[in-house]
Design an enzyme around this catalytic site. Structure first.
Site, PDB file in Angstrom:
ATOM      1  CE  LYS A  57       1.229 -18.244  -2.578  1.00 44.53           C
ATOM      2  NZ  LYS A  57       0.399 -19.378  -2.257  1.00 44.53           N
ATOM      3  CE1 TYR A  70      -3.398  -2.539   0.235  1.00 47.27           C
ATOM      4  CE2 TYR A  70      -4.381  -0.402   1.331  1.00 47.27           C
ATOM      5  CZ  TYR A  70      -4.942  -1.986   0.167  1.00 47.27           C
ATOM      6  OH  TYR A  70      -5.964  -2.610   0.581  1.00 47.27           O
ATOM      7  CG  ASP A  99      -2.348 -19.680  -0.941  1.00 43.91           C
ATOM      8  OD1 ASP A  99      -2.004 -20.061   0.392  1.00 43.91           O
ATOM      9  OD2 ASP A  99      -2.551 -21.030  -1.438  1.00 43.91           O
ATOM     10  CG  ASP A 120      -7.945  -4.634   1.760  1.00 42.33           C
ATOM     11  OD1 ASP A 120      -8.914  -3.871   1.699  1.00 42.33           O
ATOM     12  OD2 ASP A 120      -8.505  -4.396   0.640  1.00 42.33           O
ATOM     13  CG  ASP A 151     -13.866  -6.751   2.096  1.00 41.45           C
ATOM     14  OD1 ASP A 151     -13.388  -5.653   2.739  1.00 41.45           O
ATOM     15  OD2 ASP A 151     -14.034  -6.168   0.846  1.00 41.45           O
TER      16      ASP A 151
END
Ligand code: IPM
Ligand code: MN
Length: 357
Positions: A193, A143, A225, A249, A253
């Site tokens: 990851k 970001y 994942d 982020d 959600d």
């Protein structure tokens, strides 16, 4: 004599004004329990500030936030500003505030409200025990890394964004995760990851060091994942999830929708400066200005604000209990309405909460 606390209220765009107004009424009523009075300072950010001043985050807004006890924000963004230059997009307001206030940590609690148990898209038996917090790193990673907008032409047209993490950034977010877990069930899932990304390998190395130094915490390591999958297969397994800005982020959600009540989930952004509180949902331009938005996510964010920034624990407890009671009383805004319930608009829901304060 009551003590006065200053809170910057940033309505933002879309339904922002409606939901912040609702939350302010509830906070004003609740903080009397802690003998506190709020001085609200209204400032602009996001699309509203672009329209008024040509920039999404005026210096005057930042300055007010820096000296306040807390910031309460509705939501920013909307289709009107889809085509503005990337450097002044409404989202820049949120990113800029996070950076300016040093808010390196975003806490997103996800839980199932008893009255809304059957609202999750997942099978009821999967969500019964869902109660976790996402601790998202908020001022680093991709970001805030270097980036280049698209350049060149044809198949070689190129754009890029860089993911970086310093040791100090990972260490401090791990510390918040550990503190958070210590007050809960003592379990942390660190998400990365590391099978592909160098920045994730540093992340995992530091997570492992922190685990070794905090043996009362039970730390697990999952790839992002796999985490995305586990969140729908067995969300009850999580207690504290700590992860990077981008992964946080995305996963938050997903976590929110698992709970079945996106409109109810609060968040707190904390760090070195004034903390900022906002619902995790967006500005919902499709229903803006109609007075029908669900104010509960903002009201619950305001409860977190009372607890963490205003030293008003009684107000925090009272607001959370009142929301629970309003839901048990069958009050529902359109987004969570079902047959047989009492349909209310933003004001109606606010009044329902206020009656239990
Ligand atoms: C969030 C939002 C923001 C983010 C946007 C509005 C910049 O999606 O708070 O999750 O990506 O952090
Ligand atoms: Mn998001």
């Amino acid at each position: 004599m009551s003590q006065t606390k200053t809170v910057v209220a940033i309505n933002g765009d879309g339904i922002g004004r409606e939901i912040v107004t609702a939350a302010r009424r509830v906070v004003d009523a609740a903080v009397t329990k802690d003998n506190i009075k709020i001085e609200w300072i209204e400032k602009k950010a996001g699309g509203e500030a672009i329209d008024a001043y040509g920039e999404p985050l005026p210096a005057d807004t930042i300055k007010a936030c820096e000296t306040a006890d807390a910031v309460l924000l509705g939501a920013v963004g909307g289709p009107q500003w889809d085509d503005v230059a990337p450097s002044i997009r409404p989202e820049k307001a949120i990113l800029g505030l996070r950076k300016a206030l040093g808010l390196f940590c975003n806490l997103r609690p996800v839980r199932i409200f008893k009255a809304l148990q059957d609202y999750s898209p997942l099978k009821p038996e999967l969500v019964q025990n869902v109660d976790f917090v996402i601790v998202r790193e908020l001022t680093g990673g991709i970001y805030f890394g270097e980036r280049e907008e698209a350049e060149g032409e044809g198949p070689n047209e190129l754009a890029w964004d860089k993911e970086t993490y310093h040791r100090y950034e990972v260490e401090r977010i791990m510390d918040v995760a550990i503190e958070t877990a210590a007050k809960r069930r003592g379990k942390i899932t660190s998400v990365d990851k590391a099978n592909v990304l160098a920045s994730s390998r540093l992340w995992r190395k530091i997570a492992q060091e922190k685990a070794a130094a905090n043996l009362d915490i039970d730390m697990d390591y999952l790839y992002v994942d796999n985490t995305a999958m586990q969140l729908v297969v067995n969300p009850g397994q999580f207690d504290v999830i700590v992860t990077t800005n981008l992964f946080g982020d995305i996963l938050s959600d997903e976590g929110a929708v698992v709970s079945g009540s996106l409109g109810l989930l609060p968040s707190a952004s904390i760090g070195t400066g004034t903390a900022l509180y906002e619902p995790i949902h967006g500005s919902a331009p499709d229903i803006a200005g109609r007075g029908i938005a669900n104010p509960l996510g903002t009201i619950l964010s305001a409860a977190m604000m009372c607890r963490y920034s205003l030293n008003a624990p009684k107000a925090a407890d009272a607001i959370e209990a009142a929301v629970e009671k309003a839901l048990e009383g069958g009050y529902r805004t359109g987004d969570i309405y079902k047959d047989g319930m009492q349909r209310v608009d933003t004001n109606g829901m606010t009044a329902a909460v206020l009656q239990y304060i």
